[in-house]
Design an enzyme around this catalytic site. Structure first.
Site, PDB file in Angstrom:
ATOM      1  N   SER B  28       0.812  -1.227   0.000  1.00 46.54           N
ATOM      2  CA  SER B  28       0.000   0.000   0.000  1.00 46.54           C
ATOM      3  C   SER B  28       0.837   1.264   0.000  1.00 46.54           C
ATOM      4  O   SER B  28       0.674   2.127   0.847  1.00 46.54           O
ATOM      5  CB  SER B  28      -0.914   0.016   1.243  1.00 46.54           C
ATOM      6  OG  SER B  28      -1.708  -1.140   1.268  1.00 46.54           O
ATOM      7  N   CYS B  32       3.541   6.903  -7.026  1.00 47.03           N
ATOM      8  CA  CYS B  32       3.540   8.249  -7.623  1.00 47.03           C
ATOM      9  C   CYS B  32       4.361   9.223  -6.797  1.00 47.03           C
ATOM     10  O   CYS B  32       4.729  10.296  -7.266  1.00 47.03           O
ATOM     11  CB  CYS B  32       2.126   8.819  -7.697  1.00 47.03           C
ATOM     12  SG  CYS B  32       0.848   7.609  -7.941  1.00 47.03           S
ATOM     13  N   ARG B  59      -5.782  -6.114  10.730  1.00 43.36           N
ATOM     14  CA  ARG B  59      -7.170  -6.034  10.261  1.00 43.36           C
ATOM     15  C   ARG B  59      -7.667  -7.395   9.756  1.00 43.36           C
ATOM     16  O   ARG B  59      -8.704  -7.484   9.112  1.00 43.36           O
ATOM     17  CB  ARG B  59      -7.308  -4.974   9.171  1.00 43.36           C
ATOM     18  CG  ARG B  59      -6.767  -3.623   9.631  1.00 43.36           C
ATOM     19  CD  ARG B  59      -7.080  -2.513   8.669  1.00 43.36           C
ATOM     20  NE  ARG B  59      -8.482  -2.181   8.694  1.00 43.36           N
ATOM     21  CZ  ARG B  59      -9.227  -2.025   7.615  1.00 43.36           C
ATOM     22  NH1 ARG B  59      -8.707  -2.179   6.423  1.00 43.36           N
ATOM     23  NH2 ARG B  59     -10.504  -1.731   7.729  1.00 43.36           N
ATOM     24  N   TYR B 417     -16.182  31.878  -9.089  1.00 42.14           N
ATOM     25  CA  TYR B 417     -15.512  33.099  -9.503  1.00 42.14           C
ATOM     26  C   TYR B 417     -15.329  34.060  -8.337  1.00 42.14           C
ATOM     27  O   TYR B 417     -16.287  34.384  -7.632  1.00 42.14           O
ATOM     28  CB  TYR B 417     -16.287  33.839 -10.600  1.00 42.14           C
ATOM     29  CG  TYR B 417     -15.834  35.283 -10.710  1.00 42.14           C
ATOM     30  CD1 TYR B 417     -14.533  35.554 -11.088  1.00 42.14           C
ATOM     31  CD2 TYR B 417     -16.664  36.330 -10.361  1.00 42.14           C
ATOM     32  CE1 TYR B 417     -14.068  36.862 -11.128  1.00 42.14           C
ATOM     33  CE2 TYR B 417     -16.209  37.642 -10.391  1.00 42.14           C
ATOM     34  CZ  TYR B 417     -14.909  37.901 -10.774  1.00 42.14           C
ATOM     35  OH  TYR B 417     -14.453  39.182 -10.793  1.00 42.14           O
ATOM     36  N   TRP B 425     -14.291  34.893 -16.574  1.00 37.60           N
ATOM     37  CA  TRP B 425     -14.482  33.641 -17.296  1.00 37.60           C
ATOM     38  C   TRP B 425     -13.325  32.729 -16.932  1.00 37.60           C
ATOM     39  O   TRP B 425     -12.163  33.099 -17.110  1.00 37.60           O
ATOM     40  CB  TRP B 425     -14.467  33.878 -18.810  1.00 37.60           C
ATOM     41  CG  TRP B 425     -15.610  34.689 -19.327  1.00 37.60           C
ATOM     42  CD1 TRP B 425     -15.704  36.048 -19.335  1.00 37.60           C
ATOM     43  CD2 TRP B 425     -16.810  34.200 -19.923  1.00 37.60           C
ATOM     44  NE1 TRP B 425     -16.892  36.425 -19.900  1.00 37.60           N
ATOM     45  CE2 TRP B 425     -17.593  35.315 -20.274  1.00 37.60           C
ATOM     46  CE3 TRP B 425     -17.299  32.920 -20.202  1.00 37.60           C
ATOM     47  CZ2 TRP B 425     -18.843  35.211 -20.885  1.00 37.60           C
ATOM     48  CZ3 TRP B 425     -18.536  32.802 -20.819  1.00 37.60           C
ATOM     49  CH2 TRP B 425     -19.300  33.933 -21.138  1.00 37.60           C
ATOM     50  N   ARG B 433     -15.311  28.792 -25.229  1.00 34.58           N
ATOM     51  CA  ARG B 433     -16.001  29.838 -25.978  1.00 34.58           C
ATOM     52  C   ARG B 433     -15.404  29.965 -27.374  1.00 34.58           C
ATOM     53  O   ARG B 433     -16.130  30.099 -28.362  1.00 34.58           O
ATOM     54  CB  ARG B 433     -15.851  31.155 -25.216  1.00 34.58           C
ATOM     55  CG  ARG B 433     -16.923  32.168 -25.476  1.00 34.58           C
ATOM     56  CD  ARG B 433     -16.858  33.287 -24.470  1.00 34.58           C
ATOM     57  NE  ARG B 433     -15.570  33.965 -24.515  1.00 34.58           N
ATOM     58  CZ  ARG B 433     -15.243  34.992 -23.713  1.00 34.58           C
ATOM     59  NH1 ARG B 433     -16.106  35.427 -22.801  1.00 34.58           N
ATOM     60  NH2 ARG B 433     -14.075  35.564 -23.803  1.00 34.58           N
TER      61      ARG B 433
END
Lengths: 444, 444
Positions: B28, B32, B59, B417, B425, B433
């Site tokens: 585990s 990365c 566990r 925003y 935007w 857009r």
């Protein structure tokens, strides 16, 4: 002005005459930037102006500054305007009318509210007046009335200017756009920053000194000494002209439009920005949200439509982000009370997570709360309070809300993962995962 | 181990016996995170371990470390395993089998490739060996072979360790997971950081000195002196056991599963993580993507299903984020060549925008490219290269892709925003857009 500019992009001056009226001194400015100007992060006011009157005129827009429209004559398709310098009035005809009258700050009719030293922060003129007042003030005690977006942002600004800041708010917790449990986190963080927050505070009057200037703010409980007072009580749509002309207004006093931003029942009148109500896509009800990003989208849609193009504004999900110093605050969709008011049954899930992989430097804690509909598991809302990297994560939930996703779909989303950017499960997904269990546990 | 833990959460040791085999020294852990450990941002290796073997055993998972499974006997429902310390072999029976054999780094059969000083960075053991080699190295010249995620992350790590870094890559531009025009921006930024990038480089051999250690990397064109060489050539599914057992493999050599992560055609075998292929929801084809966040989701789905619960993994849109020092890199969906290969016609739009309101301190530039299908305007992919605040914006596009939104719908999204967080935007919307216009201009 976004509508005017958008229309001008599609149709040149030979095809379309555009006349615009503005009663103030500025055009196309970022009102949202005023707190950062006051706080000293941003030079103002020029920095906040995206386009000056001259620039608009160069693009072929007949812009009449310091000219207030005083009457709409919809039958005869004309508006009456008064030149605020000369006092002269005249009528101007139109084929198509666009209303963008914005919002006005709420200013309760309290004794002393108009005393020198009591400031709103709605316009660039307001910002300038406040900065002048701060420069002239002798003491360093500021009281902010209202703990919404403007209130908390102004608290930060005044803190940065070296003031002792007290924020008075009617609600038990600041940021009533959040559920109280999330608002409590904001209060704790503000307290940690040295901002005094007073909840449940009912302001009764503004007290003035012998010089007529503000000296304190009184609530039903207490007096708070103040050298300067900033009002951050929110805004209401400025629709007095529209009301007088008989245009349709909604529950919050905002103009009601169709999806093309045309005023309902009218062929030749459009409206957008802070003076309209918008459809909340989650509750299916109209709301009033004064926010530059919506206003700008409205303008673009209106500009296209009045120029013979096509555009629609489908509605909002109620996303908003803000910060107080390093604390980031975000919300989208429905709060618990909104969901109840909409007749929805829901579960909530709240988790703590980090902005980056726990082992990566700068991993900052955040609290994420999500609301999901019972039985269907449909996402209803999300709120985030945290440090760097917290606020804009709300966009994940905002897009998911717009798409009508369930929390289970949210858990399965393929979001950007790398240790400097996120834990293996994005915090929003950790909350969604807990909500999935809560939906299951709640049964039908 | 995510599958084992997930199953254990649903079923206690009395209901379900869980045996796990691991041939390495760790469980585990975040592979990365290795580049950041090597670069000194993270203490390792313990920091990178989410759960130790002891914690798993506590566990109720019978975890057999340093034990390699050498054969799957699917007919008799048993696996043969060898204890790597003692060399002893034994068979273990099962009712349900979960394959999580991961991926192996690509290591071309070049002369000298196994020389001391040539390192992979796949496991914590690899990370430790590389750090030991860096500590022992006399010179300060590093060559990284491959300019994908691991390659550019290792370039940063080695730079931080004070090395002169040269990155050799077969492609003309680094980050072949981006379109070349966006990869060029990464190359320019890497050059600016002082990393030498060599595109179109075909490595032919690793040259060694008299001591047998690496001394240079040779391409068809040139020799690059190296005190240490890091291989970042990507990975392939480690499915030799599965292949020998006749399980179905896809085009990239990964196991093929159904939506519940059960191996196709089998009732009692599941597979997840880097050893499987996943459905790309945009192209409708299987792909191989080795990424911890997917592996973790697979594990959770498998854990639920083998324990009698229910879960599915619907697929991916190919989201990935990375960074080289302060440069952030993100992508989701299809590149131009993916879209062409999928038989799609599309338009592209590329814009420059800023992470915050232009006037707000710290506003950082970013370039956003989006692909949209012709005629329908459906979003097909997005790529972002920029500075702080760039990478995680790709999530907006990732969710929109998953929902099958058009670029027009993306423009209308209600995203967070406020000046410290975004221009009016969002950059992703600015690109969308422009794509809307491109779709319109392209016509049918």
């Amino acid at each position: 002005m976004a509508a005017a500019s958008g229309a001008r992009r599609l149709r040149g001056p030979d095809e379309l005459e555009i006349v615009a009226f503005e009663r103030g001194h500025f055009t196309s400015y970022s009102a949202c930037g005023i707190p950062y100007w006051v706080g000293g992060d941003v030079d103002g006011p020029d920095e906040l102006v995206a386009r000056t009157p001259e620039q608009h005129r160069e693009r072929g827009i007949a812009l009449r500054m310091r000219t207030e429209v005083t009457e709409l004559d919809l039958e005869r398709q004309r508006v009456r305007a008064r030149d605020l310098e000369s006092g002269e009035e005249s009528w101007t005809g139109y084929d198509k009318l666009v209303l963008a009258t914005g919002a006005r700050p709420l200013r309760p009719a309290l004794p002393g509210i108009d005393a020198p030293g009591v400031h709103g922060v709605q316009t660039l003129d307001d910002g300038r007046e406040l900065l002048d007042a701060l420069a002239a003030a002798e003491g360093r005690r500021a009281v902010v009335v209202g703990a919404g977006y403007i209130g908390v942002e102004m608290a930060e600004a005044l803190l940065k200017r070296g003031y002792e800041v007290t924020v008075l708010d009617r609600g038990e917790q600041p940021m009533s756009t959040l559920d109280p449990d999330m608002g409590r986190l904001v209060r704790e963080a503000m307290d940690g920053l040295g901002i005094t927050t007073v909840g449940g505070a009912e302001v009764t009057r503004i007290l003035t000194g012998d010089d007529g200037r503000v000296r304190a703010v009184a609530t039903t409980e207490e007096e708070y000494p103040a050298d300067v007072v900033v009002l951050g009580l929110g805004v209401a749509p400025e629709t007095s002209l529209a009301r007088a002309a008989g245009l349709p207004l909604g529950e919050y006093g905002g103009l009601l439009t169709d999806l093309s931003m045309r005023v309902r029942g009218r062929e030749d009148v459009w409206a957008g920005g802070d003076c309209v109500e918008v459809l909340d896509l989650v509750s299916g009800r109209e709301r009033h949200i004064a926010l530059g990003t919506h206003a700008n989208k409205h303008g673009q849609v209106i500009g296209a439509n009045v120029a013979g193009g096509y555009g629609t504004f489908p509605g909002v999900v109620g996303t908003a982000v803000s910060k107080v110093c390093s604390l980031e605050i975000a919300r989208t969709g429905l709060r618990e009370k909104d969901a109840r008011a909409a007749g929805l049954r829901f579960v909530t899930a709240t988790v703590e997570a980090t902005s980056r992989a726990g082992y990566y430097p700068g991993a900052a804690p955040m609290t994420v709360k999500v609301l999901a509909e019972r039985r269907t598991g449909r996402l209803l809302g999300a709120q985030i309070v945290g440090r760097e990297g917290a606020a804009k994560r709300v966009d994940i939930a905002a897009v998911a809300l717009t798409a009508g996703m369930t929390v289970e779909q949210l858990v399965a989303l393929d979001l950007g993962y790398a240790p400097p950017f996120s834990p293996v499960w994005d915090p929003v997904q950790v909350a969604a995962r807990k909500a999935v269990s809560a939906v299951r546990a709640a049964g039908g």
